[in-house]
Design an enzyme around this catalytic site. Structure first.
Site, short mmCIF file in Angstrom:
data_model
loop_
_atom_site.label_atom_id
_atom_site.label_comp_id
_atom_site.label_asym_id
_atom_site.label_seq_id
_atom_site.Cartn_x
_atom_site.Cartn_y
_atom_site.Cartn_z
N LYS A 195 0.87 -1.18 0.00
CA LYS A 195 0.00 0.00 0.00
C LYS A 195 0.91 1.23 0.00
O LYS A 195 1.97 1.21 0.64
CB LYS A 195 -0.83 -0.07 1.29
N SER A 231 -9.46 0.67 2.89
CA SER A 231 -8.68 1.55 2.05
C SER A 231 -7.56 0.84 1.30
O SER A 231 -6.98 1.44 0.38
CB SER A 231 -8.09 2.69 2.90
N SER A 252 -9.41 -1.79 6.86
CA SER A 252 -8.81 -1.54 5.54
C SER A 252 -8.09 -2.71 4.91
O SER A 252 -7.84 -2.68 3.71
CB SER A 252 -7.86 -0.36 5.62
N1 GLN Z 1 -13.06 2.57 6.56
C1 GLN Z 1 -12.43 2.92 7.80
C2 GLN Z 1 -12.15 4.40 7.83
O1 GLN Z 1 -12.44 5.06 6.87
C3 GLN Z 1 -11.17 2.13 8.00
C4 GLN Z 1 -9.99 2.63 7.29
C5 GLN Z 1 -8.71 1.89 7.59
O2 GLN Z 1 -8.70 0.82 8.19
N2 GLN Z 1 -7.60 2.52 7.24
O3 GLN Z 1 -11.68 4.93 8.78
#
Ligand code: GLN
EC number: 6.3.5.7
Length: 470
Positions: free
Chosen positions: A79, A154, A178
């Site tokens: 990532k 994400s 994510s």
């Molecule tokens: N969807 C969650 C958020 O927007 C988790 C994101 C993540 O784990 N980085 O905070």
């Protein structure tokens, strides 16, 4: 089309040592596949030059017979939040769009030292802010099963790289789902580790007390090999644990003899019917494999979203304070609308006058959540949960509706505040051929058990072998 990268990490390691194929063959296949996939799915932000990766593969081929590590000579991606000297690290944002890493993150260093070859950095929701890889300045990551749908987020880019067999595995990040959400929407396996199991050093921070670094791969077995390499104490991350790193790849072969809880509150209205059926079938499979299944209660689990969306924005409002346009990258005006919203929510929750009402209250709720998990794990080894309440959603639907966007995280935002690990595995496909996944959540440092359950399940099912036709 059959590819070398359809093989498991173990098979790749054996094949390399037997001389059936070389690291150069693998890396060449990765390069070709990335070129085929990257524009269609928008899953990459940058790639490493062909010359560099092929030279590295040639070096590995010379040594392969002398090295045991199964990651040696295998390509991978990360990532785009992980520092790797010589690469650009953008976090998906125009704020850092030209930022060059000045040092190596610990996770990158560990994989590189194990013999991994970095092929590229993947697209995401900027700063990890999102669950659909749309909140960024790069454009949305498209789901390889249907390009009109989101890949999840994400860590959407890493999930697509693995699902489309660009690489055998990728390094994702999970603050509130994510790793798990895009794994489930793209039909792969992803592990959110116990907080402190893997060093966060050199990972761009979202919410520091929730952030975790973990593997995304085809199978639980592959995740076991990766975790063995990346877990452990790191003096550069004061929250890493010095609990010994088990030999996950051996423990996964144990016969299952666990008590698995199914929280009744998780299977209610709002959960897609096809997702529910798929998970129920998976639970039956676990029973056949020797697990005792028991109904448990997870009271008040829906307050997870509220507490998460106070604490995570609070921490991010502080973490993003360093991007002032003077020391790093471009100015704050370059943050997206969604990121600005989170900075505002966080700053508000932390401001004097509102601190007690919001931030402090959310921290108290966090303690209740931790106690809830502790109680549940007194009577079972792990619990089963959906990952996402829905099948993959159309691009545009979540990013344009913040409340819907936050509520979609209902099943994945309680594990991070509690620090517990969770493994997302594929459990089937919808009638429209979209992947479905479930998560197996356990107490702190139970990655060995979760991977054991995941691996035994994958020995008797085939969902993880299916790949998108793209
Ligand atoms: N969807 C969650 C958020 O927007 C988790 C994101 C993540 O784990 N980085 O905070």
């Amino acid at each position: 089309m059959k590819q070398l990268i359809d093989k498991s990490i173990k098979e790749l390691a054996v094949g390399l040592r037997n001389g059936d194929f070389s690291s150069v063959d693998l890396v060449s296949e990765s390069i070709a596949r990335i070129n085929e996939i990257k524009t269609k799915t928008n899953s990459f932000i940058s790639t490493v030059s062909n010359e560099l990766v092929l030279n590295s593969a040639k070096e590995k081929d010379k040594n392969i017979k002398n090295v045991d590590n199964p990651l040696y000579g295998l390509p991978f991606t990360m990532k785009d939040i992980y520092q790797a000297k010589g690469t650009r690290t953008t976090s998906g944002s125009n704020v850092l769009i030209d930022y060059q890493s000045q040092y190596d993150s610990t996770v990158y260093k560990k994989v590189k030292d194990a013999g991994g070859i970095l092929l590229g950095k993947n697209n995401l929701d900027a700063w990890g802010h999102g669950g659909s890889s749309e909140n960024n300045d790069i454009g949305p990551v498209k789901n390889p099963y249907n390009l009109e749908l989101s890949a999840g987020g994400s860590s959407g880019g890493p999930a697509v790289s693995v699902a489309t067999r660009c690489v055998p595995y990728s390094i994702g990040e999970d603050t509130g789902g994510s790793i798990r959400n895009p794994s489930s929407w793209c039909g792969i396996t992803g592990l959110k580790v116990t907080y402190g199991r893997v060093s966060r050093y050199g990972a761009i921070a979202y919410a520091s007390s929730f952030d975790t670094v973990g593997p995304m791969a085809k199978t639980a077995e592959d995740c076991a090999y990766i975790l063995e390499n990346i877990a452990g104490y790191d003096p550069y991350d004061g929250n890493t644990s010095n609990i010994e790193v088990p030999k996950y790849s051996e423990i996964i072969n144990n016969k299952l003899d666990y008590t698995i809880g199914v929280p009744k509150e998780f299977f209610v209205k709002g959960l897609d019917k096809e997702v529910e059926t798929s998970i129920q079938n998976a639970v039956k499979e676990l029973k056949k494999l020797g697990c005792k299944i028991k109904e448990v209660s997870f009271p008040l689990f829906d307050f997870g979203v509220a507490l998460y969306y106070i604490i995570a924005p609070s921490e991010t409002s502080s973490n993003l304070g360093r991007y002032d346009g003077i020391r790093y990258g471009n100015g704050r005006d370059k943050f997206t609308e969604e990121t600005k919203r989170r900075i505002l929510i966080g700053t508000y929750s932390l401001s004097s006058g509102y601190y007690d009402e919001y931030y402090n209250q959310a921290q108290k709720a966090r303690t209740v959540l931790i106690e809830t998990y502790n109680n549940i794990f007194k009577s079972c080894d792990a619990i089963i949960s959906p990952v996402s309440p829905t099948l993959p959603i159309k691009i545009g639907e979540l990013i344009n509706d913040p409340i819907k966007n936050y509520l979609a995280d209902i099943y994945t935002v309680t594990q991070n505040p509690a620090g517990v690990p969770s493994l997302a595995i594929p459990t089937g496909f919808s009638k429209n051929n979209l992947p479905i996944g479930m998560q197996i959540v356990g107490p702190h440092f139970s990655e060995d058990k979760l991977l054991n359950i995941g691996h035994q399940f994958q020995l008797v099912t085939k969902y993880h072998e299916i790949k998108p036709n793209i």
